[in-house]
Enzyme design. Structure first.
Site, PDB file in Angstrom:
ATOM      1  N   LYS A 116       0.809  -1.226   0.000  1.00 49.35           N
ATOM      2  CA  LYS A 116       0.000   0.000   0.000  1.00 49.35           C
ATOM      3  C   LYS A 116       0.839   1.272   0.000  1.00 49.35           C
ATOM      4  O   LYS A 116       0.435   2.286  -0.568  1.00 49.35           O
ATOM      5  CB  LYS A 116      -0.936  -0.002   1.207  1.00 49.35           C
ATOM      6  N   LYS A 201      -2.033  11.286   6.961  1.00 52.09           N
ATOM      7  CA  LYS A 201      -2.901  12.252   7.617  1.00 52.09           C
ATOM      8  C   LYS A 201      -4.244  11.538   7.846  1.00 52.09           C
ATOM      9  O   LYS A 201      -4.746  10.859   6.942  1.00 52.09           O
ATOM     10  CB  LYS A 201      -3.093  13.442   6.682  1.00 52.09           C
ATOM     11  N   HIS A 208     -15.807   7.357   1.595  1.00 51.01           N
ATOM     12  CA  HIS A 208     -15.047   6.345   0.850  1.00 51.01           C
ATOM     13  C   HIS A 208     -15.717   6.192  -0.510  1.00 51.01           C
ATOM     14  O   HIS A 208     -16.842   5.708  -0.603  1.00 51.01           O
ATOM     15  CB  HIS A 208     -15.048   5.013   1.609  1.00 51.01           C
ATOM     16  N   GLU A 288      -5.877   3.437  -1.963  1.00 47.13           N
ATOM     17  CA  GLU A 288      -5.230   2.184  -2.367  1.00 47.13           C
ATOM     18  C   GLU A 288      -5.935   1.624  -3.590  1.00 47.13           C
ATOM     19  O   GLU A 288      -7.036   2.049  -3.938  1.00 47.13           O
ATOM     20  CB  GLU A 288      -5.258   1.157  -1.227  1.00 47.13           C
ATOM     21  N   ARG A 292      -8.203  -6.748  -8.011  1.00 49.41           N
ATOM     22  CA  ARG A 292      -9.044  -7.949  -8.122  1.00 49.41           C
ATOM     23  C   ARG A 292     -10.493  -7.499  -8.295  1.00 49.41           C
ATOM     24  O   ARG A 292     -10.800  -6.317  -8.193  1.00 49.41           O
ATOM     25  CB  ARG A 292      -8.931  -8.755  -6.832  1.00 49.41           C
ATOM     26  N   VAL A 295     -16.010  -7.515  -3.626  1.00 51.37           N
ATOM     27  CA  VAL A 295     -17.286  -8.024  -3.104  1.00 51.37           C
ATOM     28  C   VAL A 295     -18.441  -7.228  -3.711  1.00 51.37           C
ATOM     29  O   VAL A 295     -19.439  -7.787  -4.166  1.00 51.37           O
ATOM     30  CB  VAL A 295     -17.323  -7.891  -1.559  1.00 51.37           C
TER      31      VAL A 295
HETATM   32  P1  ADP Z   1      -8.403  -1.953   3.986  1.00 52.29           P
HETATM   33  O1  ADP Z   1      -7.551  -2.270   2.810  1.00 52.29           O
HETATM   34  O2  ADP Z   1      -8.009  -2.666   5.225  1.00 52.29           O
HETATM   35  O3  ADP Z   1      -9.874  -2.020   3.685  1.00 52.29           O
HETATM   36  P2  ADP Z   1      -8.261   0.897   3.515  1.00 52.29           P
HETATM   37  O4  ADP Z   1      -6.934   1.554   3.364  1.00 52.29           O
HETATM   38  O5  ADP Z   1      -9.039   0.607   2.282  1.00 52.29           O
HETATM   39  O6  ADP Z   1      -8.078  -0.437   4.364  1.00 52.29           O
HETATM   40  O7  ADP Z   1      -9.151   1.762   4.505  1.00 52.29           O
HETATM   41  C1  ADP Z   1     -10.398   1.306   4.989  1.00 52.29           C
HETATM   42  C2  ADP Z   1     -11.166   2.434   5.638  1.00 52.29           C
HETATM   43  O8  ADP Z   1     -10.423   3.005   6.718  1.00 52.29           O
HETATM   44  C3  ADP Z   1     -11.468   3.605   4.723  1.00 52.29           C
HETATM   45  O9  ADP Z   1     -12.598   3.372   3.920  1.00 52.29           O
HETATM   46  C4  ADP Z   1     -11.681   4.717   5.744  1.00 52.29           C
HETATM   47  O10 ADP Z   1     -12.953   4.648   6.332  1.00 52.29           O
HETATM   48  C5  ADP Z   1     -10.637   4.397   6.802  1.00 52.29           C
HETATM   49  N1  ADP Z   1      -9.369   5.135   6.523  1.00 52.29           N
HETATM   50  C6  ADP Z   1      -8.269   4.641   5.931  1.00 52.29           C
HETATM   51  N2  ADP Z   1      -7.313   5.607   5.809  1.00 52.29           N
HETATM   52  C7  ADP Z   1      -7.820   6.724   6.340  1.00 52.29           C
HETATM   53  C8  ADP Z   1      -7.342   8.077   6.513  1.00 52.29           C
HETATM   54  N3  ADP Z   1      -6.114   8.443   6.120  1.00 52.29           N
HETATM   55  N4  ADP Z   1      -8.177   8.977   7.087  1.00 52.29           N
HETATM   56  C9  ADP Z   1      -9.419   8.629   7.501  1.00 52.29           C
HETATM   57  N5  ADP Z   1      -9.931   7.389   7.371  1.00 52.29           N
HETATM   58  C10 ADP Z   1      -9.155   6.446   6.804  1.00 52.29           C
END
Ligand code: ADP
Length: 446
Positions: A116, A201, A208, A288, A292, A295
């Site tokens: 990531k 940050k 999302h 990220e 793939r 879901v």
């Molecule tokens: P995973 O791959 O474990 O699903 P992600 O990086 O996609 O993790 O993040 C999942 C969720 O975590 C995001 O949808 C958001 O709600 C929260 N999140 C991740 N990074 C941040 C950030 N920098 N600031 C605020 N929320 C975050």
């Protein structure tokens, strides 16, 4: 076109792939663990091979056994589904070197997006806006403190190898950093076998919003609009929808262009998702890429009328993408029905499903591998069904979802159906004013 495909997965996604293969006249090979003997994917596939005991490590993650199953059955390609080995570059490489087409992106694409922190560097170079933070993995506490001051508190510590909402820690002040940094790293090592941590940050109350992208073997890359996945619990998605009620068409265009640019920069082939966070000022940041099928892909299928699994198989077989084939319309919502008890902190609720009645009707879709008498094993993720509704407007899709949830009966285990019923009735949700903190401020769990 392939004559035979092995599906290196289980549950609803294995069934989903089997169904498409049948439509295309392709024979299928299921692999299964001892816990999944009675699963529908085993029954519906043309051939099925047991690859080991219930533990994922010894079955669905056991690369040599899966490759051996493909060799014994003379499969030509492997569909990895989501989870398990779907984003494992080593697996993709072994498939390729064993003469099997991996239905997904190239090993190089998986590598450049799999880590990531590295993925963010790749996107920065492609001039896609990323969440401010460290350049890659941070090993040194002093550097972590400098970065945190640089971007400003709060920050979030994330495991480079993380996934499924796990491996994240929010830090609100400098004196909490040291303790959390060590703990996050230890947790990441224990959970993912990789202690690497990067710093971002922490955006307060973001949305999302992710873009479905698709590439073929000829350098064509398109996007199929967004999915809003802001209804989450502990950073895990529970409800997804398209289009997002939060973004304007101008922002959609900008984010879509950034998603395509990012995917193109890694020569992306097959289905992928560019995940972004959008703040309240409508600034968007790459978070990220999932290399793939996801879901929540049915949401995009409903609004575009495209079968993404079929497209994955066709593109893997060398077909060109039809770039003009989609014009999203209407509104689709997906509720993840999990075997969990929402009244008890979403505690897992495996066990035998005594009775199972599915909703139906116009605009209602259920993707599930369950049936009355099926025993949900405790070994894997808790998803038992994906309920998707599609209607011309968001309001109608919500009403349809509320009605379908009412009809959906599962006895014998607890499910997240009651939780989703509350969401569909919630005024903030219905008004489209929600973000990733919705569950906390809506008091929906009380
Ligand atoms: P995973 O791959 O474990 O699903 P992600 O990086 O996609 O993790 O993040 C999942 C969720 O975590 C995001 O949808 C958001 O709600 C929260 N999140 C991740 N990074 C941040 C950030 N920098 N600031 C605020 N929320 C975050």
């Amino acid at each position: 076109m392939f004559k035979k495909i092995l599906i290196a997965n289980r549950g609803e996604i294995a069934l989903r792939v089997i169904r498409v293969c049948r439509e295309l006249g392709i024979k299928t090979v299921a692999v299964y663990s001892e816990a999944d003997r009675d699963s529908l994917h085993v029954r519906f596939a043309d051939e099925a091979i047991c690859i080991g005991p219930p533990s994922s490590r010894e079955s669905y993650l056991n690369i040599p056994r899966i490759i051996a199953a493909a060799e014994v059955t003379a499969a030509e390609a492997v569909h990895p589904g989501y989870g398990f080995l779907a984003e494992n570059a080593n697996f993709a490489e072994i498939c390729t070197s064993s003469g099997l087409k991996f239905i997904g992106p190239s090993v190089e694409s998986i590598n450049s997006m799999g880590d990531k922190a590295y993925a963010k560097d790749t996107m920065r170079r492609a001039e896609v806006p990323v969440i401010p933070g460290s350049d890659g993995v941070v090993t040194d506490l002093k550097l972590a403190v400098d970065i945190a001051y640089g971007v400003g508190f709060p920050v979030i510590l994330k495991a480079v190898a993380g996934g499924g909402g796990k491996g994240m820690r929010i830090v609100r002040a400098a004196d909490e950093l040291e303790k959390n940094f060590v703990m996050a790293s230890n947790e990441a090592e224990a959970a993912f076998g990789n202690p690497g941590i990067y710093i971002e940050k922490y955006l307060e109350n973001p949305h999302h919003i992710e873009f479905q992208v698709f590439g073929d073997q000829y350098g064509n890359v398109i996007h199929l609009n967004e999915r809003d996945c802001s209804i989450q619990r502990r950073h895990q998605k529970l409800v997804e929808e398209s289009p997002s009620p939060f973004i304007s068409s101008a922002l959609r265009e900008m984010m879509g262009a950034a998603a395509v640019k990012g995917a193109r920069s890694v020569n992306y082939e097959s289905a992928g998702t560019m995940e972004f966070l959008v703040d309240k000022y409508h600034n968007f940041y790459f978070m990220e890429m999932n290399t793939r099928i996801q879901v929540e892909h049915p949401v995009t299928e409903e609004v575009t009328g495209l079968d993404l699994i079929k497209m994955q198989i066709e593109v893997a077989a060398g077909k060109k993408l039809n770039k003009k084939s989609h014009k999203p319309s209407g509104h689709a919502i997906e509720c993840r029905i999990n075997a969990e008890d929402p009244a008890n902190n979403f505690r897992p609720s495996p066990g035998e499903i005594k009775s199972f009645h599915l909703p139906g009707g116009f605009g209602v879709r259920v993707d599930t591998h369950c049936y009355a008498g099926y025993r949900v094993p405790p070994n894997y993720d808790s998803l038992i069904a994906k309920l998707v509704t599609f209607a011309p407007t968001r309001e109608e899709a919500i009403d349809k979802m509320a009605s379908a949830l009412e009809e959906f009966t599962v006895e014998g285990i607890h499910t997240t159906i009651p939780f989703h019923q509350k969401v569909m009735k919630n005024d903030l949700y219905r008004a489209g004013t929600f973000d990733t903190s919705f569950i906390e401020y809506s008091n929906i769990l009380i």
